[in-house]
Write an enzyme that holds these catalytic residues in place. Structure first.
Site, PDB file in Angstrom:
ATOM      1  N   HIS A   1      -5.869  -4.809  -1.433  1.00  0.00           N
ATOM      2  CA  HIS A   1      -5.593  -3.586  -2.539  1.00  0.00           C
ATOM      3  C   HIS A   1      -5.505  -4.070  -3.913  1.00  0.00           C
ATOM      4  O   HIS A   1      -5.153  -3.290  -4.681  1.00  0.00           O
ATOM      5  CB  HIS A   1      -4.164  -2.857  -1.949  1.00  0.00           C
ATOM      6  CG  HIS A   1      -4.384  -2.008  -0.828  1.00  0.00           C
ATOM      7  ND1 HIS A   1      -5.030  -0.709  -0.704  1.00  0.00           N
ATOM      8  CD2 HIS A   1      -3.779  -2.095   0.314  1.00  0.00           C
ATOM      9  CE1 HIS A   1      -4.924  -0.213   0.251  1.00  0.00           C
ATOM     10  NE2 HIS A   1      -4.345  -1.039   1.174  1.00  0.00           N
TER      11      HIS A   1
ATOM     12  N   LYS B   1     -12.771  -1.977   0.607  1.00  0.00           N
ATOM     13  CA  LYS B   1     -12.045  -1.261  -0.346  1.00  0.00           C
ATOM     14  C   LYS B   1     -12.742  -1.464  -1.701  1.00  0.00           C
ATOM     15  O   LYS B   1     -13.707  -1.011  -1.885  1.00  0.00           O
ATOM     16  CB  LYS B   1     -10.495  -2.130  -0.231  1.00  0.00           C
ATOM     17  CG  LYS B   1      -9.923  -1.442   0.947  1.00  0.00           C
ATOM     18  CD  LYS B   1      -8.472  -1.746   0.835  1.00  0.00           C
ATOM     19  CE  LYS B   1      -8.052  -1.404   2.068  1.00  0.00           C
ATOM     20  NZ  LYS B   1      -6.981  -2.158   3.090  1.00  0.00           N
TER      21      LYS B   1
ATOM     22  N   SER C   1       0.716  -1.325   0.196  1.00  0.00           N
ATOM     23  CA  SER C   1       0.018  -0.021  -0.193  1.00  0.00           C
ATOM     24  C   SER C   1       0.968   1.360  -0.098  1.00  0.00           C
ATOM     25  O   SER C   1       0.370   2.456  -0.194  1.00  0.00           O
ATOM     26  CB  SER C   1      -1.032  -0.104   1.294  1.00  0.00           C
ATOM     27  OG  SER C   1      -0.354  -0.061   2.348  1.00  0.00           O
TER      28      SER C   1
HETATM   29  C1  LIG Z   1      -7.271  -2.619   4.597  1.00  0.00           C
HETATM   30  C2  LIG Z   1      -6.135  -3.768   4.751  1.00  0.00           C
HETATM   31  C3  LIG Z   1      -6.562  -4.704   5.699  1.00  0.00           C
HETATM   32  C4  LIG Z   1      -7.693  -4.804   6.535  1.00  0.00           C
HETATM   33  O1  LIG Z   1      -8.898  -4.897   5.921  1.00  0.00           O
HETATM   34  P1  LIG Z   1     -10.142  -4.652   6.868  1.00  0.00           P
HETATM   35  O2  LIG Z   1     -11.392  -5.424   6.210  1.00  0.00           O
HETATM   36  O3  LIG Z   1     -10.568  -3.157   6.827  1.00  0.00           O
HETATM   37  O4  LIG Z   1      -9.997  -5.099   8.436  1.00  0.00           O
HETATM   38  C5  LIG Z   1      -5.946  -6.263   5.896  1.00  0.00           C
HETATM   39  N1  LIG Z   1      -4.870  -6.428   4.705  1.00  0.00           N
HETATM   40  C6  LIG Z   1      -4.493  -5.315   3.992  1.00  0.00           C
HETATM   41  C7  LIG Z   1      -3.430  -5.719   3.009  1.00  0.00           C
HETATM   42  C8  LIG Z   1      -5.263  -4.145   3.968  1.00  0.00           C
HETATM   43  O5  LIG Z   1      -5.003  -3.322   2.804  1.00  0.00           O
END
Ligand SMILES: *Cc1c(COP(=O)(O)O)cnc(C)c1O
Length: 396
Positions: free
Chosen positions: A211, A242, A183
């Site tokens: 992502h 996301k 990220s």
């Molecule tokens: C955003 C993210 C998470 C967490 O996801 P949630 O569903 O908001 O708990 C886990 N792993 C990665 C790589 C992320 O970018």
């Protein structure tokens, strides 16, 4: 009782503030989207959401959620092994398996829980977890909860991964785990090479698609599609927070027996509430939308390309990206912090990342492009970048 502890917390909080690390939150009074309205009525363009496909305010998802609330109620009030599930949970799990071409799927309240609950039920102290140095905090925490021997390799460094795999031959089973897209830089994990090494050194493979899902690959179906690896990745974890609508929810999808064991033993699944029906119904609708056309993914990719080209033409140093994340490199923590603040004054929201979140000297602004943006909004963002960049001496 509280007095001494209160002072301790106050001192620590003051230190966080003094170090410039105190996290403030802005208050948004509109749906999440390309343009948002703040509490004071002002509007801003949002380039820091994970709303990659622009679905956070999608009318079809909202309608599906409302219908499910009317027909199926508000919440489940229990965990699945005690009270059961609705058919909607099954349908969403099936939709996720179909999307990723996997055998079965298990839902969690969040991807944080999926990652927190994936290692401990599967591996013991006889086994090895080999983890990319830049993996998400939830993978790090999941690894901590498991007694397996830990190995860490430098980000996307295949020589270093091979070193770990050789050392880990001492253990019974090995698993390589990596984010699909990292990220901070927006780089995609070299999954083809990771799978080759996994085969050579007899290791399982886990990828967190948070992502990458909806973004990476010719139709956005993640790293397996991008590299032609269907059937070679054992476990994918991911989020519904996301690309997939932006509400909440997480999942682990992959080999049948792995998912079956997680249903028996994964603690965040066993001891935490099931997703409410409205989120399941919206999720089912979401995968219907993604199955109908590739339009959102294509628009998102076109927006990344458009933004990158304009920024490079303006003289900015853009980190190579293959995702929806574009890092504008500034190489100085104070400059990066100021840059984001000046951009906010121009009503463009972007995030600054400085040490220790990124390596020393790799300070940057992170921009996240969405299918929700149109070219005129991207033009406004680039114009603000140019204005602020000149004012701060980043470009001439
Ligand atoms: C955003 C993210 C998470 C967490 O996801 P949630 O569903 O908001 O708990 C886990 N792993 C990665 C790589 C992320 O970018």
């Amino acid at each position: 009782m509280y007095g001494r502890f209160q002072q301790h917390l106050k001192d620590q909080l003051a230190e966080i503030r003094e170090a410039g690390l105190y996290k403030e939150e802005r208050t948004i009074c509109s749906p999440q989207g390309a343009e948002i309205t703040l509490a004071d009525g002002s509007k801003a363009l949002n380039f820091c959401a994970n709303n990659y496909l622009g679905l956070s305010d999608n009318p079809r998802l909202i309608a599906a959620a409302k219908k499910a609330m009317d027909e199926r109620g508000f919440g489940m009030s229990s965990v699945r092994f005690i009270c059961g599930k609705q058919d909607l949970h099954e349908q969403l799990e099936k939709a996720i398996s179909d999307y990723f071409h996997t055998e079965d799927t298990i839902l969690y309240a969040a991807c944080f829980d999926a990652n927190g609950g994936v290692f401990e039920p599967l591996l013991t102290k006889e086994d090895a977890i080999i983890s990319d140095a830049l993996n998400h905090a939830s993978i790090i925490d999941g690894v901590r909860l498991c007694k397996a021997v830990r190995y860490r390799y430098e980000n996307a460094d295949m020589e270093d991964l091979e070193r770990c795999l050789k050392e880990a031959q001492a253990q019974r089973f090995r698993i390589i785990c990596t984010d699909g897209v990292f990220s901070m830089d927006g780089n995609v994990a070299p999954m083809d090479k990771i799978c080759d090494l996994a085969e050579k050194y007899d290791a399982l493979v886990l990828v967190d698609e948070s992502h990458s899902a909806g973004v990476v690959g010719p139709t956005g179906r993640g790293v397996a599609e991008q590299f032609g690896l269907y059937g070679r990745i054992d476990i994918h974890t991911g989020t519904l927070g996301k690309s997939f609508g932006g509400a909440v929810g997480g999942f682990t999808t992959g080999r049948k027996e792995i998912i079956e064991m997680l249903r028996q033993r994964s603690r965040p699944y066993l001891f935490s509430n099931s997703l409410p029906p409205m989120l399941c119904a919206a999720g089912i609708e979401l995968f219907k939308i993604l199955g109908e056309s590739n339009e959102l993914h294509d628009r998102q990719q076109a927006n990344v390309k458009y933004f990158k080209e304009k920024m490079e033409a303006a003289g900015f140093d853009i980190h190579p990206t293959e995702s929806a994340i574009v890092a504008v490199m500034l190489y100085d923590p104070i400059l990066a912090g100021n840059f984001a603040k000046e951009m906010a004054k121009e009503n463009i929201f972007v995030t600054s990342f400085t040490y220790p979140v990124v390596p020393k000297g790799k300070d940057r602004i992170r921009v996240q492009l969405s299918a929700a943006h149109d070219f005129s909004q991207i033009d406004r963002a680039v114009a603000a970048f140019i204005k602020v960049g000149r004012r701060l001496g980043v470009i001439s």
